[in-house]
Design a protein around this motif. Structure first.
Motif, mmCIF file in Angstrom:
data_model
loop_
_atom_site.group_PDB
_atom_site.id
_atom_site.type_symbol
_atom_site.label_atom_id
_atom_site.label_comp_id
_atom_site.label_asym_id
_atom_site.label_seq_id
_atom_site.Cartn_x
_atom_site.Cartn_y
_atom_site.Cartn_z
ATOM 1 N N TYR A 459 0.944 -1.019 0.139
ATOM 2 C CA TYR A 459 0.058 -0.015 -0.012
ATOM 3 C C TYR A 459 0.905 1.398 0.263
ATOM 4 N N HIS A 460 2.046 1.197 0.512
ATOM 5 C CA HIS A 460 3.022 2.306 0.590
ATOM 6 C C HIS A 460 3.425 2.785 -0.773
ATOM 7 N N ILE A 461 3.185 1.728 -1.954
ATOM 8 C CA ILE A 461 3.652 2.279 -3.294
ATOM 9 C C ILE A 461 2.943 3.781 -3.738
ATOM 10 N N GLN A 462 1.531 3.830 -3.384
ATOM 11 C CA GLN A 462 0.934 4.858 -3.799
ATOM 12 C C GLN A 462 1.696 6.452 -3.439
ATOM 13 N N ASN A 463 2.411 6.288 -2.330
ATOM 14 C CA ASN A 463 3.061 7.811 -1.930
ATOM 15 C C ASN A 463 4.287 7.797 -2.262
ATOM 16 N N GLN A 464 4.844 6.880 -3.053
ATOM 17 C CA GLN A 464 6.141 7.098 -3.591
ATOM 18 C C GLN A 464 6.311 8.194 -4.725
ATOM 19 N N LYS A 465 7.472 8.628 -5.082
ATOM 20 C CA LYS A 465 7.640 9.631 -6.021
ATOM 21 C C LYS A 465 7.266 8.655 -7.464
ATOM 22 N N GLU A 466 6.897 9.595 -8.447
ATOM 23 C CA GLU A 466 6.628 9.015 -9.763
ATOM 24 C C GLU A 466 7.921 8.231 -10.344
ATOM 25 N N LYS A 467 9.065 8.716 -10.112
ATOM 26 C CA LYS A 467 10.282 8.000 -10.544
ATOM 27 C C LYS A 467 10.195 6.775 -9.941
ATOM 28 N N ASP A 468 10.208 6.518 -8.688
ATOM 29 C CA ASP A 468 10.324 5.356 -7.852
ATOM 30 C C ASP A 468 9.369 4.648 -8.320
ATOM 31 N N LYS A 469 8.119 5.023 -8.457
ATOM 32 C CA LYS A 469 7.102 4.054 -8.948
ATOM 33 C C LYS A 469 7.160 3.392 -10.208
ATOM 34 N N ASN A 470 7.798 4.339 -11.042
ATOM 35 C CA ASN A 470 8.164 3.425 -12.477
ATOM 36 C C ASN A 470 9.313 2.546 -12.217
ATOM 37 N N ILE A 471 10.345 2.852 -11.515
ATOM 38 C CA ILE A 471 11.379 1.725 -11.049
ATOM 39 C C ILE A 471 10.815 0.697 -10.654
ATOM 40 N N TYR A 472 9.937 0.708 -9.689
ATOM 41 C CA TYR A 472 9.193 -0.485 -8.842
ATOM 42 C C TYR A 472 8.529 -1.346 -9.973
ATOM 43 N N TYR A 473 7.686 -0.760 -10.558
ATOM 44 C CA TYR A 473 6.893 -1.562 -11.564
ATOM 45 C C TYR A 473 7.606 -2.217 -12.693
ATOM 46 N N LYS A 474 8.825 -1.390 -13.110
ATOM 47 C CA LYS A 474 9.714 -2.052 -14.112
ATOM 48 C C LYS A 474 10.259 -3.322 -13.634
ATOM 49 N N GLU A 475 10.835 -3.311 -12.224
ATOM 50 C CA GLU A 475 11.567 -4.369 -11.411
ATOM 51 C C GLU A 475 10.349 -5.760 -11.672
ATOM 52 N N ILE A 476 9.228 -5.412 -11.166
ATOM 53 C CA ILE A 476 8.250 -6.397 -11.082
ATOM 54 C C ILE A 476 7.982 -7.101 -12.658
ATOM 55 N N LEU A 477 7.831 -6.335 -13.493
ATOM 56 C CA LEU A 477 7.635 -6.544 -14.814
ATOM 57 C C LEU A 477 9.096 -6.793 -15.610
ATOM 58 N N GLY A 478 9.909 -7.285 -15.041
ATOM 59 C CA GLY A 478 11.386 -7.361 -15.587
ATOM 60 C C GLY A 478 11.409 -8.285 -16.693
ATOM 61 N N ASN A 479 10.404 -9.314 -16.725
ATOM 62 C CA ASN A 479 10.579 -10.287 -17.924
ATOM 63 C C ASN A 479 10.156 -9.931 -19.317
ATOM 64 N N LEU A 480 9.591 -8.404 -19.266
ATOM 65 C CA LEU A 480 9.002 -8.047 -20.381
ATOM 66 C C LEU A 480 9.789 -6.714 -21.045
ATOM 67 N N PRO A 481 10.326 -7.042 -22.124
ATOM 68 C CA PRO A 481 11.076 -5.806 -22.808
ATOM 69 C C PRO A 481 10.401 -4.371 -22.945
ATOM 70 N N GLY A 482 11.389 -3.418 -22.818
ATOM 71 C CA GLY A 482 10.851 -2.090 -23.528
ATOM 72 C C GLY A 482 9.751 -1.481 -22.820
ATOM 73 N N ILE A 483 9.344 -1.570 -21.566
ATOM 74 C CA ILE A 483 8.314 -1.245 -20.920
ATOM 75 C C ILE A 483 8.060 0.121 -20.796
ATOM 76 N N HIS A 484 6.979 0.579 -21.073
ATOM 77 C CA HIS A 484 6.386 2.066 -21.032
ATOM 78 C C HIS A 484 5.230 2.332 -20.267
ATOM 79 N N ILE A 485 5.168 2.626 -19.073
ATOM 80 C CA ILE A 485 4.152 2.950 -18.259
ATOM 81 C C ILE A 485 3.304 3.969 -18.662
ATOM 82 N N ASN A 486 2.087 4.168 -19.113
ATOM 83 C CA ASN A 486 1.187 5.119 -19.387
ATOM 84 C C ASN A 486 0.343 5.766 -18.365
ATOM 85 N N THR A 487 -0.138 4.807 -17.492
ATOM 86 C CA THR A 487 -1.011 5.444 -16.149
ATOM 87 C C THR A 487 -0.921 4.509 -15.080
#
Length: 636
Positions: A459-487
């Motif tokens: 639940y703490h993810i919502q309060n992180q900075k946008e840059k840190d959110k993007n890093i977090y989700y790209k790590e979770i989705l690390g098996n997927l190449p060229g990720i670009h998060i839109n929303t």
């Protein structure tokens, strides 16, 4: 021959030197195996002169074999201005030949506050050796003498409490010339070399030649396996406040009378404000929830290590006035607010941390490092509150204080109870993904809902900075190449203790192409299951403190130019350790829609070492079977 004789004499000299000193180029293999450091010689002498007069004399010799062993030196002691005084402190650093490198006298030790940066004020301090080695191995000989008036804490005898430390010799002696009654309990002594001499009032233990515990995946913490002796006095003192107790009921009553009683008064204006707040509440449960959220909205956590040995909470009226407090103060304040509305609650002492350490139910002594609040009789099960958090939901503890024995301090006496357990069914993550494929890219929407321990992790993810959110989700989705998060969108439902995330993103193709066919990986998000290597000589039990369940559905919309040629069979595995199921079907109303369902349950529990190969096979099967693929073929 002359050279050989000289060499033999030199080697013999080194061996003799090793016996009389702390040179470290010749050490027993059984002590160096798996070790980053060796406790060569430890001598702890505890002298109880009176219920308020204790002296601890320590000699600790540690040989550090590599950089990972530096933390085992432990050349430090705690003190404060009112109770504990360091009367002697020195250290000697030796090289691998046992030769002196540097001496440290008491004035050479570093001194700092013994609490963190969140502390407002404290008189607890630590004096420690600050040494950076130039080479390994090296040896530190540390000696100290500390006198104190507090005797409610008697240092336990546990030379090893972590992996990769071995023990050559460690001696623990308690002298008690005035014959104050003592209690002690031994654990895990059966498998070690121990010499002991115990009586009704004094004891001596010596542990020898304990090999280092080598870390094994999913093994219990060392503190639960290593030898230990715990000691307590029946008559004791805490910062000049004397007491007597030999079991939890009387010990808890002493704490209530001396640490809590009379510290829960509130001013009339605050009581009136809270009464107005809860006047329309349907029941005590709703009232307690409103009061908890009221407390969260007007206070913040700051460590305050004062009072009687740092164990006495600051007055509830003072917390109300200044708007901050430590765990003791905030818990006592919440207790007072509830009491003002006729709701009884219990101050609860706990060992906090994600390793689930218990207050020992069978050994009454001053234990714990944190305080939470227990509310009985307002719901089917007791309600538990973490009062130091401004964001945690009502009646939620998370992995900081879950599933462990705690001490309730009541007016009528102490009681040992257990905090709630979050089982694998409660620790639930459900993920639903819609993925639209093209030949060279994809777009996706992922919705994830987290409950139980997973809620607290996410639940703490919502309060992180946008840059840190993007890093977090790209790590979770690390098996997927060229990720670009839109929303990114979040919903934190505190009433249901449920946290939801929704991601819309795109990426490059993650499938492989073979001629006119696509090999499509069906597990869009990889399971977080460790790959475990083979271990034919497993020594320690398998332990999983918290189980969990992940339920995932991946809906793939395949490209228009393709049809489905082959799908893997459904899989269903059930073991003592958990369950795994996987299936893939074509939607009834859409031949281009593949629906993949995956469920993983890992049970909490403890299993014998001889079950490790089965456990490993189960985990590795999940990883292997999570690589299932569908075959798509291009039309025409």
């Amino acid at each position: 021959m002359k050279f050989l004789f000289s060499s033999l004499m030199l080697f013999t000299g080194i061996l003799c030197f090793a016996q009389d000193s702390y040179q470290s180029i010749v050490l027993k293999n059984e002590l160096t195996e798996h070790a980053n450091a060796i406790l060569r010689d430890e001598q702890v002498l505890i002298e109880i002169e009176d219920v308020d007069d204790m002296t601890i004399t320590t000699k600790r010799v540690v040989t550090v074999l590599n950089k990972y062993g530096d933390d085992y030196v432990r050349a430090y002691d705690f003190y404060d201005d009112n109770d504990a005084k360091i009367k002697k402190q020195n250290a000697l650093v030796l090289n691998k030949l046992g030769e002196e490198v540097k001496q440290f006298k008491q004035r050479d030790f570093k001194d700092q506050s013994a609490v963190g940066s969140s502390n407002l004020y404290s008189d607890n301090r630590v004096s420690y050796l600050n040494y950076s080695p130039a080479d390994y191995p090296y040896t530190v000989v540390y000696e100290s003498e500390v006198s104190m008036s507090t005797t409610v804490f008697i240092k336990a005898f546990q030379p090893i409490n972590n992996y990769f430390l071995s023990v050559a010799s460690s001696k623990y002696e308690l002298k008690n010339p005035n014959h104050i009654p003592i209690r002690y309990v031994e654990t895990n002594l059966d498998s070690i070399q121990v010499e002991k001499k115990v009586s009704d009032f004094e004891l001596t233990y010596t542990f020898k030649n304990i090999p280092a515990y080598n870390y094994e995946p999913y093994s219990p913490k060392v503190a639960n396996m290593a030898p230990m002796v715990k000691v307590a006095l029946n008559d004791f003192s805490l910062m000049g406040v004397e007491g007597s107790a030999s079991e939890w009921s009387t010990f808890g009553k002493w704490q209530f009378e001396n640490l809590l009683k009379g510290r829960d008064e509130l001013n009339a204006n605050t009581i009136a404000e809270v009464s107005e707040l809860v006047k329309d509440a349907a029941n005590d449960y709703e009232k307690a929830k409103m009061i908890y959220e009221y407390m969260q909205s007007k206070t913040r956590y700051i460590s305050v290590q004062l009072g009687i040995g740092g164990w006495e909470p600051i007055l509830a009226s003072e917390v109300d006035r200044v708007g901050y407090g430590d765990c003791k103060g905030l818990t006592n304040y919440t207790k007072a607010l509830l009491s003002s509305q006729g709701i009884k609650s219990n101050y609860a002492v706990v060992y906090a941390g994600n390793e689930q350490k218990d207050i020992d139910p069978g050994f009454a002594s001053m234990q714990g490092n944190h305080v939470i609040l227990n509310i009985p009789n307002i719901a089917e099960d007791d309600v538990w509150l973490e009062c130091t958090s401004q964001s945690m939901p009502f009646n939620y503890l998370g992995d900081f204080t879950d599933n462990r024995h705690v001490l309730l301090i009541k007016e009528e006496g102490g009681e040992i109870v257990k905090t709630p357990q979050y089982t694998c069914q409660k620790n639930l993550e459900e993920t639903f993904c819609k993925i639209e494929l093209s030949e060279d890219s994809f777009t996706a929407t992922v919705k994830r809902e987290s409950k139980g321990i997973s809620y607290g992790n996410n639940y703490h993810i919502q309060n992180q900075k946008e840059k840190d959110k993007n890093i977090y989700y790209k790590e979770i989705l690390g098996n997927l190449p060229g990720i670009h998060i839109n929303t990114l969108n979040f919903e934190n439902n505190k009433d249901q203790v449920s946290f939801s995330e929704q991601l819309d993103f795109s990426g490059k193709k993650f499938h492989t192409t073979a001629g006119n066919r696509i090999l499509l990986p069906l597990n869009f998000i990889q399971p977080e299951i460790d790959a475990v290597t083979r271990d034919e000589d497993r020594k320690y039990p398998i332990e999983i403190l918290r189980g969990f369940t992940n339920k995932d559905q991946f809906d793939f919309k395949i490209p228009e130019a393709y049809t489905i040629e082959a799908l893997p069979d459904a899989i269903n595995i059930e073991t003592d350790f958990g369950k795994f199921s996987f299936s893939v079907e074509v939607a009834d109303d859409d031949p281009r829609l593949l629906q993949v369902k995956r469920s993983i349950t890992i049970n909490e529990g403890k299993w014998s070492p001889n079950q490790f190969s089965d456990f490993r096979e189960f985990l590795n099967k999940i990883n292997i079977l999570s690589n299932q693929k569908a075959v798509l073929v291009k039309n025409g």
